[in-house]
Design an enzyme around this catalytic site. Structure first.
Site, PDB file in Angstrom:
ATOM      1  N   MET A  25      31.539  97.317  70.691  1.00 20.52           N
ATOM      2  CA  MET A  25      30.362  98.124  70.409  1.00 20.52           C
ATOM      3  C   MET A  25      30.628  98.822  69.084  1.00 20.52           C
ATOM      4  O   MET A  25      31.655  99.488  68.916  1.00 20.52           O
ATOM      5  CB  MET A  25      30.124  99.140  71.526  1.00 20.52           C
ATOM      6  CG  MET A  25      28.936 100.056  71.286  1.00 20.52           C
ATOM      7  SD  MET A  25      28.422 100.984  72.759  1.00 20.52           S
ATOM      8  CE  MET A  25      29.861 102.044  73.037  1.00 20.52           C
ATOM      9  N   HIS A 162      17.046  97.975  64.511  1.00 19.51           N
ATOM     10  CA  HIS A 162      18.426  97.582  64.816  1.00 19.51           C
ATOM     11  C   HIS A 162      19.437  98.603  64.287  1.00 19.51           C
ATOM     12  O   HIS A 162      20.593  98.268  64.061  1.00 19.51           O
ATOM     13  CB  HIS A 162      18.727  96.169  64.305  1.00 19.51           C
ATOM     14  CG  HIS A 162      17.917  95.119  64.997  1.00 19.51           C
ATOM     15  ND1 HIS A 162      18.117  94.759  66.312  1.00 19.51           N
ATOM     16  CD2 HIS A 162      16.873  94.372  64.545  1.00 19.51           C
ATOM     17  CE1 HIS A 162      17.240  93.823  66.639  1.00 19.51           C
ATOM     18  NE2 HIS A 162      16.481  93.574  65.599  1.00 19.51           N
ATOM     19  N   ASP A 167      16.602 103.203  67.054  1.00 17.28           N
ATOM     20  CA  ASP A 167      16.048 102.443  68.175  1.00 17.28           C
ATOM     21  C   ASP A 167      16.093 103.226  69.477  1.00 17.28           C
ATOM     22  O   ASP A 167      15.257 103.031  70.362  1.00 17.28           O
ATOM     23  CB  ASP A 167      16.790 101.106  68.322  1.00 17.28           C
ATOM     24  CG  ASP A 167      16.476 100.155  67.177  1.00 17.28           C
ATOM     25  OD1 ASP A 167      15.534 100.437  66.410  1.00 17.28           O
ATOM     26  OD2 ASP A 167      17.176  99.135  67.036  1.00 17.28           O
TER      27      ASP A 167
END
Length: 316
Positions: A25, A162, A167
């Site tokens: 991540m 993105h 977002d």
């Protein structure tokens, strides 16, 4: 003691691969629904040498820069946990994702791997936007995409960039609009059941071309149901009704608008071959047993088709 309200925390992640562990991540954003001032964003140092170039490219983040400058996962997740736990002064944080599977998988794995537990809950469970919308509206999975929800709720000022922070804010705004839509008034719609050679005419709209409905629309001020239907048939298909026999009324959720709907259906003959125009994307004919069935709006598939069969319209 007054029970604090639930706080829906919209979460978005960017990652450099499909699953956590082998891949990383690389950014995490969070935003509280209905509280635009409450947001969180961090980037993370990759935890693995492996990455999928196509996945990394989605975020536009520079992996070499992250390796040099981003906080390590332990530090980033500790900061995220402090922010979530800080919300407990005003409410009870509940995870919200879109999709909850992908974002929730990374967030829960990272919390457990680097902190030993998640500040949301032990199971990692939470709300999924698409599943919530399906339950609220009765629509099918194909019609529950966030882009479709935004169109249905007339949200035009938010883009999906993105960037995990942006977002997350977008998702919080969309879910806030979804929650507010639950109290909407019942929407009136008039539709034509045009049956020729044992097949029912169905149409789809540009806003959701994969979902099929009966031709028709909402009454304008002062219009009767019959006047509405004549106008809509002319605008959408370039035809006029020869007659209109009331089939009945259907109460359901409007798939596109996501509000309660009263659908008035007339069995209608038309004066010529129809051709889709205006907001229509396509048209077709179904016999109630073919490939159109999974693509029909639930109100048509589950209520109108049985009504037509019971009335004897099919097969006449």
């Amino acid at each position: 003691m007054t029970k604090l309200p639930e706080l829906y925390v919209a979460v978005d992640v960017e990652a450099d691969g499909p699953i956590p562990g082998p891949y990383s991540m690389i950014s995490l954003g969070m935003a509280v629904v209905g509280r635009p001032e409450l947001t969180f964003y961090t980037e993370l140092r990759p935890i693995s040498d492996d990455f999928v170039p196509e996945a990394l490219a989605v975020s536009g983040l520079d992996r070499d820069r992250l390796l040099r400058e981003a906080p390590p996962a332990e530090e980033a997740m500790a900061a995220a946990a402090r922010w979530i736990n800080g919300l407990r002064r005003i409410g009870r944080p509940v995870f919200l994702g879109a999709p909850a599977v992908f974002d929730g998988m990374f967030v829960h794995w990272y919390f457990v791997r680097f902190l030993g537990k998640s500040p949301f809950n032990a199971s990692g469970s939470g709300l999924d936007l698409r599943s919530y919308w399906m339950g609220l509206t009765g629509c099918e999975w194909v019609s529950s995409r966030k882009a479709v929800i935004k169109q249905q709720l007339k949200i035009t000022d938010l883009r999906h960039t993105h960037h995990a922070g942006e977002d997350a804010v977008e998702l919080a705004h969309v879910f806030d609009a979804v929650l507010k839509s639950r109290g909407s008034d019942v929407m009136q719609v008039v539709a034509a059941a045009v049956v020729e050679n044992g097949r029912l005419l169905v149409v789809s709209k540009n806003i959701a071309p994969e979902v099929f409905y009966l031709p028709g629309g909402k009454p304008e001020e002062g219009e009767s149901a019959e006047e509405t239907l004549a106008r809509e048939l002319n605008e959408e298909l370039g035809v006029s009704p020869l007659d209109m026999d009331l089939l009945g009324h259907v109460d359901d959720m409007a798939v596109l608008e996501g509000v309660p709907m009263r659908l008035t259906v007339f069995v209608t003959r038309i004066d010529g071959p129809p051709a889709p125009a205006a907001e229509l994307a396509a048209m077709g004919w179904t016999d109630g047993r073919d490939s159109y069935i999974p693509r029909l709006a639930p109100a048509i598939r589950n209520q109108v088709l049985p009504m037509l069969a019971e009335s004897g319209v099919f097969g006449r």
